[in-house]
Design a protein around this motif. Structure first.
Motif, mmCIF file in Angstrom:
data_model
loop_
_atom_site.group_PDB
_atom_site.id
_atom_site.type_symbol
_atom_site.label_atom_id
_atom_site.label_comp_id
_atom_site.label_asym_id
_atom_site.label_seq_id
_atom_site.Cartn_x
_atom_site.Cartn_y
_atom_site.Cartn_z
ATOM 1 N N PRO A 302 8.116 1.137 -10.590
ATOM 2 C CA PRO A 302 9.411 1.519 -10.359
ATOM 3 C C PRO A 302 10.152 0.168 -9.958
ATOM 4 N N PRO A 303 11.241 0.056 -10.721
ATOM 5 C CA PRO A 303 12.136 -1.092 -10.196
ATOM 6 C C PRO A 303 12.933 -1.105 -9.150
ATOM 7 N N TYR A 304 13.096 -0.178 -8.411
ATOM 8 C CA TYR A 304 13.660 -0.116 -7.215
ATOM 9 C C TYR A 304 12.917 0.339 -6.033
ATOM 10 N N THR A 305 11.513 0.444 -6.162
ATOM 11 C CA THR A 305 10.596 0.716 -4.848
ATOM 12 C C THR A 305 11.167 -0.438 -4.005
ATOM 13 N N VAL A 306 11.446 0.046 -2.762
ATOM 14 C CA VAL A 306 11.798 -0.924 -1.475
ATOM 15 C C VAL A 306 10.303 -1.455 -0.960
ATOM 16 N N HIS A 307 10.221 -2.515 -0.867
ATOM 17 C CA HIS A 307 8.878 -3.103 0.058
ATOM 18 C C HIS A 307 9.292 -3.169 1.356
ATOM 19 N N LEU A 308 9.183 -2.112 1.964
ATOM 20 C CA LEU A 308 9.486 -2.100 3.487
ATOM 21 C C LEU A 308 8.125 -1.586 4.219
ATOM 22 N N SER A 309 7.959 -2.580 5.138
ATOM 23 C CA SER A 309 6.588 -2.380 6.149
ATOM 24 C C SER A 309 7.042 -2.314 7.680
ATOM 25 N N ASN A 310 6.181 -1.926 8.390
ATOM 26 C CA ASN A 310 6.157 -2.137 9.813
ATOM 27 C C ASN A 310 7.296 -1.342 10.251
ATOM 28 N N VAL A 311 7.487 0.085 9.715
ATOM 29 C CA VAL A 311 8.490 0.791 10.404
ATOM 30 C C VAL A 311 7.800 2.256 10.610
ATOM 31 N N GLY A 312 8.110 2.415 12.091
ATOM 32 C CA GLY A 312 7.499 3.494 12.705
ATOM 33 C C GLY A 312 8.053 3.902 14.003
ATOM 34 N N LEU A 487 9.558 -5.554 7.797
ATOM 35 C CA LEU A 487 9.542 -6.603 6.746
ATOM 36 C C LEU A 487 9.963 -6.067 5.625
ATOM 37 N N TRP A 488 10.945 -6.559 5.103
ATOM 38 C CA TRP A 488 11.502 -6.189 3.523
ATOM 39 C C TRP A 488 11.210 -7.504 2.738
ATOM 40 N N ASP A 489 10.496 -6.898 1.866
ATOM 41 C CA ASP A 489 9.745 -7.975 0.780
ATOM 42 C C ASP A 489 10.827 -8.004 -0.420
ATOM 43 N N LEU A 490 11.846 -8.660 -0.339
ATOM 44 C CA LEU A 490 12.815 -8.609 -1.396
ATOM 45 C C LEU A 490 12.152 -9.539 -2.563
ATOM 46 N N GLN A 491 11.605 -10.205 -2.106
ATOM 47 C CA GLN A 491 10.904 -11.322 -3.215
ATOM 48 C C GLN A 491 10.004 -10.391 -4.087
ATOM 49 N N ALA A 492 9.448 -9.593 -3.409
ATOM 50 C CA ALA A 492 8.565 -8.482 -4.499
ATOM 51 C C ALA A 492 9.546 -7.874 -5.326
ATOM 52 N N SER A 493 10.708 -7.181 -4.729
ATOM 53 C CA SER A 493 11.608 -6.405 -5.521
ATOM 54 C C SER A 493 12.205 -7.135 -6.782
ATOM 55 N N THR A 494 12.399 -8.279 -6.336
ATOM 56 C CA THR A 494 13.526 -9.148 -7.643
ATOM 57 C C THR A 494 12.409 -10.025 -8.562
ATOM 58 N N HIS A 495 11.236 -10.254 -8.257
ATOM 59 C CA HIS A 495 10.363 -10.989 -9.047
ATOM 60 C C HIS A 495 10.379 -10.639 -10.604
#
Length: 551
Positions: A302-312, A487-495
């Motif tokens: 999915p092109p708009y899957t936000v790659h966000l981690s370390n949220v809790g 951590l928001w991995d914008l690189q993974a989302s725009t690559h």
């Protein structure tokens, strides 16, 4: 009244002219001689003024980034400058300055010899720094920084850690730790003891068993300069499938299109490693480019899957601290450079020039944080970097307090609960990743101190040959993991976007400051800024639901 003022001005000018006339020529000559023995210099980092020419001397003052000051002398090696600033005379590291003139023309001040270096150990192993390398109190970036070993300095290696990626060395009368991957080693590290072992007993190599098949002599090889994760595909968004120790040499089977990732085999495992943490032997361009059958290709999901981690739930403690300090639950801050300062980033949501389309559920987020989307505080600006937001020189004196740097000024004025942080590094020489790592560590510490949840965003890929964001993004991921912050991995989302979602200057692509997502304008989803705007809303939505206002 005008006549009186005019007369006063003419009298003042006449006095000045008469004063210049009566200055003795000897004084003019003396001033000229003094000018020849002094030069102007500019600080290209926040500088410590020390009592002597070395990091072992006491700090007696500081000079903010960008400040012009007077250099009055130098040490014999010309890597330390004797300066005067704010009526303080002392020494600063010359490699963090731009000197306007010939440094060798400055007189050698004080002792003409550097502090005596201890003789190398019996093993004879030495390390020569390939960057201005930070010294630390222990073998890792989590230990205190103690100063720098200048570029090109050769130091004796006294000890090492088990992995041989950190070295215990002697420099300027001190024994400190430095990162081995930023040095050139002379001798065998296997002969260097580890802590607790006798210096006369060679330590076995820490490397894992060798690969099952050695690459042929003509094949391109890569030697790791740090412990490297092997991944299932060419990018940090892929799963880890193995680990390669430092100083292991492996054959390069394939590469990705920009040669930033290499497909290798080690210990019966095949995977991708980051090329920027290796030393290549052979012509890398002769290695085949991976086809579609080697691992998954980023962006097929999915092109708009936000790659966000370390949220809790652990973030609620940070938020609660901020509330006790008076932070606004309806405010967030932007921390970044031109891609953040750009009017196309988020401002549309306060200007009501947007159409959410299928993302109408994000309207709640826009209303909750109303007022922050349009704001451009002191922590965002053209060309802003990790160093600038920590520099008092760049703080706006009209709104910031004395000795307050832009990041803290923004937190004090806006009282945000969240900070969206995407910062580049202004360290353009080798080793800048480690300095960037240090800056980012400080930025996160200050955020936590103010009860602000820092969301660290990776950088989008750059268009070759402008540079490689890999090392910087690894530093961002490292700090996010260290403090367990989002951590928001914008690189993974725009690559997956055309040209990685950036233009020829490596800025995010956009058309105007409107956000339109509808069937009639779905082409905008190919734009880097469009993806960043949408995913910022998604990041804020996740934090709103899980931290600020959980059900």
């Amino acid at each position: 009244m005008k006549h009186t003022v005019s007369t006063a001005i003419r009298i003042g000018v006449l006095v000045i002219l008469l004063t210049l006339v009566v200055i003795p020529m000897s004084a003019i000559q003396a001033g000229s001689d003094q000018a020849l023995s002094q030069l102007q210099a500019r600080a290209i980092a926040n500088l410590r003024i020390r009592s002597g020419p070395g990091t072992e001397y006491d700090q007696i003052g500081s000079i903010p980034f960008g400040t012009i000051f007077t250099a009055k002398g130098r040490n014999e090696a010309a890597d330390w400058l004797f300066i005067e600033y704010n009526q303080i005379e002392g020494w600063v590291a010359g490699w963090y300055t731009t000197v306007y003139g010939d440094v060798s023309s400055l007189p050698v001040h004080g002792s003409t010899s550097s502090p005596p270096q201890p003789p190398p150990p019996a093993s004879g192993v030495t390390a020569t720094t390939t960057v201005d390398l930070r010294m630390r109190s222990g073998p890792g970036t989590s230990y205190d920084a103690l100063g720098f070993v200048p570029y090109g300095t050769t130091v004796p290696v006294l000890n090492r850690n088990e992995a041989a990626n950190w070295l215990y060395v002697s420099y300027a009368g001190r024994e400190v730790w430095i990162a081995a991957w930023y040095t050139e080693i002379s001798g065998s590290l296997n002969s260097v003891p580890t802590p607790g072992n006798s210096s006369s007993q060679p330590t076995p190599s820490p490397t894992a068993p060798p690969p099952t098949a050695q690459p042929p002599a003509a094949q391109v090889t890569a030697t790791t300069q740090a412990y490297l994760r092997m991944r299932s595909g060419p990018g940090t968004e892929f799963d880890q499938v193995g680990l390669i120790p430092v100083l292991a040499t492996v054959g390069v089977q394939q590469r990705n299109a920009d040669s930033s990732w290499l497909l290798v085999a080690y210990d019966n495992t095949q995977g991708w490693i980051a090329a920027w943490y290796t030393v290549i032997t052979g012509n890398l361009q002769s290695a085949p480019v991976a086809g579609g059958d080697v691992g998954p290709i980023p962006g097929e999901g999915p092109p708009y899957t936000v790659h966000l981690s370390n949220v809790g739930p652990h973030l609620r403690a940070i938020y609660a601290l901020g509330q006790s300090l008076g932070n606004n639950p309806h405010a967030f801050s932007k921390v970044g450079d031109s891609d953040t300062y750009n009017e196309s980033f988020l401002q549309t949501f306060d200007l009501n020039t947007y159409v959410l389309g299928q993302y109408a559920y994000l309207e709640r987020v826009i209303q909750h944080f109303k007022g922050s989307f349009l704001r451009l505080g002191p922590s965002a600006g053209e060309g802003y970097s990790s160093a600038i937001v920590l520099s008092t020189f760049w703080a706006d004196p009209r709104i910031c307090e004395p000795e307050e740097f832009p990041l803290v000024c923004e937190y004090r004025l806006h009282r945000p609960s969240i900070a969206i942080i995407m910062l580049r590094s202004d360290y353009t020489w080798g080793g800048g990743e480690e300095l960037y790592l240090y800056d980012l560590d400080v930025i996160v510490k200050w955020s936590l101190e103010y009860g602000v949840i820092p969301v660290l965003s990776t950088l989008p890929d750059m268009v070759p040959p402008l540079g490689n964001v890999g090392p910087v993004n690894e530093a961002i991921r490292s700090i996010a993991a260290k403090y367990n912050v989002p951590l928001w991995d914008l690189q993974a989302s725009t690559h997956w976007l055309p040209s990685y979602g950036v233009d020829e200057t490596s800025h995010l692509t956009s058309t105007d400051n409107r956000f339109i997502d509808s069937d009639e304008s779905s082409w905008r989803r190919d734009l880097g800024m469009h993806v960043r705007n949408l995913q910022t809303l998604e990041v804020l939505d996740i934090l709103l639901n899980e931290v600020i206002a959980p059900d």
